[in-house]
Design a protein around this motif. Structure first.
Motif, mmCIF file in Angstrom:
data_model
loop_
_atom_site.group_PDB
_atom_site.id
_atom_site.type_symbol
_atom_site.label_atom_id
_atom_site.label_comp_id
_atom_site.label_asym_id
_atom_site.label_seq_id
_atom_site.Cartn_x
_atom_site.Cartn_y
_atom_site.Cartn_z
ATOM 1 N N GLY A 1 0.977 -1.262 -0.158
ATOM 2 C CA GLY A 1 -0.024 0.336 0.112
ATOM 3 C C GLY A 1 1.088 1.411 -0.420
ATOM 4 N N PHE A 2 1.707 1.255 0.991
ATOM 5 C CA PHE A 2 2.519 2.411 0.959
ATOM 6 C C PHE A 2 3.164 2.852 -0.492
ATOM 7 N N LEU B 1 2.497 1.913 -3.716
ATOM 8 C CA LEU B 1 1.537 2.445 -4.337
ATOM 9 C C LEU B 1 1.360 3.712 -4.435
ATOM 10 N N LEU B 2 1.320 4.762 -2.738
ATOM 11 C CA LEU B 2 0.944 6.015 -2.704
ATOM 12 C C LEU B 2 2.147 6.120 -3.371
ATOM 13 N N THR C 1 3.815 5.592 -5.166
ATOM 14 C CA THR C 1 3.957 5.879 -6.845
ATOM 15 C C THR C 1 2.971 6.473 -7.645
ATOM 16 N N ILE C 2 1.694 6.671 -7.171
ATOM 17 C CA ILE C 2 1.105 7.792 -7.336
ATOM 18 C C ILE C 2 0.699 9.430 -6.982
ATOM 19 N N ARG C 3 2.140 9.471 -5.751
ATOM 20 C CA ARG C 3 2.494 11.056 -6.020
ATOM 21 C C ARG C 3 3.343 10.901 -6.551
ATOM 22 N N GLU D 1 11.677 4.436 -0.953
ATOM 23 C CA GLU D 1 11.059 3.516 -2.880
ATOM 24 C C GLU D 1 11.617 2.838 -3.202
#
Length: 359
Positions: A38-39, A41-42, A44-46, A197
């Motif tokens: 989940g971290f 994914l966040l 990557t989106i940011r 990351e």
């Protein structure tokens, strides 16, 4: 008290698992993998939102070099940043430094001067201001700090950002990613692993730029592959007090001393002192960026030796403490690569209608 011990034991076990050392913390790290996904994914989106321009990225009119890391905890970025600033200054360049100012008790953008305190600006920015003799500014927004620095020091030709590899708000022209002996640990993202990351990381592209930002990988121990640059680290053969008094380390060859360190890996500093032939009667290992305000130093246990980073705090109340400098040697191949990329960035900035006018 028992709860505090349990939390420390838990943190230690998880850290061992992060570093691939096994132990019972491995089960906890495995259980945390869904949180890590989940971290990731966040992150990557940011990152993507910055690259497509939904989140605003800020460009500064001079080249920006970011020195950072993907591992949590200290990897030795600040000494490398200082060595880079010294090198660029020796080449006749006017350099400025940006930092978040971790650990400071103030807000907003602050200019760091040799008379600042660690409480006001943070210990590492204060060390850089005193050691490098260049403009240093701190701020949670490095872009705003950079604008303020350039407005007040228009002669500055290049900015070096200490930390901030994941501070994507600030456009950069060159990245230096630093690793230590841990490598990438168990290879997992937080909290199942130590990575901020994913690694190998995708090359960063500033908003609307097709060419990726060059990233040079630096290792403070042995390079993992041929594409990494290694730096040499050693203690200086002298120590210095707050008033500038210097003394050779050999002076303490037959005299037990006490060593203090509030850095990421205190035992490394203690080991370096022992390698220099010193006898450590007492060692005091403190957390990274520890507050020295309430510490009591008993000089009957021997002279106090500490790191330069600790000295900027310790000297406030104990100017008789001796700071031992860490000497960093950047390889000629690394410096040549930095020179090449920096020259390219300077040409691009000069051709831009927003180029920086130096005094």
């Amino acid at each position: 008290m028992n709860g505090t011990r349990s939390m420390r034991s838990l943190a230690q076990a998880l850290t061992q698992a992060w570093n691939g050392q096994g132990g019972w913390g491995q089960a906890l790290a495995t259980a945390l993998l869904p949180v890590s996904w989940g971290f990731g994914l966040l992150v990557t989106i940011r990152r993507r939102l910055y690259q497509i321009g939904v989140l605003q990225q800020h460009r500064l009119p001079v080249p920006v070099i970011v020195v950072g890391n993907v591992m949590v905890g200290g990897v030795g970025k600040t000494p490398i940043t200082m060595a880079l600033v010294h090198y660029l200054s020796s080449q006749g360049m006017r350099v400025g430094v940006l930092s978040r100012g971790y650990g400071r008790k103030t807000r907003g953008i602050q200019a760091v001067t040799p008379t600042s305190t660690a409480v006001e600006v943070g210990d590492e920015p204060l060390l850089m201001a005193r050691s490098c003799g260049v403009p240093v500014y701190v701020g949670s927004s490095r872009a705003n700090a950079g604008r303020t620095l350039l407005a007040q020091h228009p002669e500055v030709q290049v900015l070096v950002c200490d930390d901030g590899l994941q501070h994507w708000q600030l456009a950069r022209d060159l990245e230096l990613c630093v690793f230590d002996e841990r490598g990438v640990g168990n290879g997992h993202l937080l909290p199942a692993g130590p990575l901020r990351e994913a690694w190998p990381r995708k090359a960063w592209r500033n908003t609307d730029e097709k060419v990726p930002v060059p990233c040079l990988v630096i290792n403070t121990t042995d390079p993992a592959d041929a594409n990494e640059f290694v730096v040499q680290r050693r203690l200086g053969d002298f120590a210095v007090q707050a008033d500038g008094t210097q003394r050779a380390l050999s002076h303490w060859g037959n005299t037990p001393v006490q060593a203090w360190a509030g850095i990421a890996k205190p035992e490394v500093f203690f080991g370096m002192l022992r390698t220099q032939g010193l006898t450590l009667a007492h060692t005091h290992a403190l957390p990274d960026h520890a507050d020295f305000e309430q510490l009591r130093v008993d000089l009957s246990q021997g002279d106090v030796l500490c790191t330069e980073k600790d000295a900027v705090k310790l000297w406030t109340h104990h100017p008789q403490a001796w700071a031992v400098p860490l000497q960093i040697t950047l390889s000629t191949t690394l410096l040549a690569a930095i020179d090449r990329h920096l020259a390219k960035a300077q040409r691009a900035k000069l051709s831009s209608p927003h180029g920086h006018k130096t005094a």
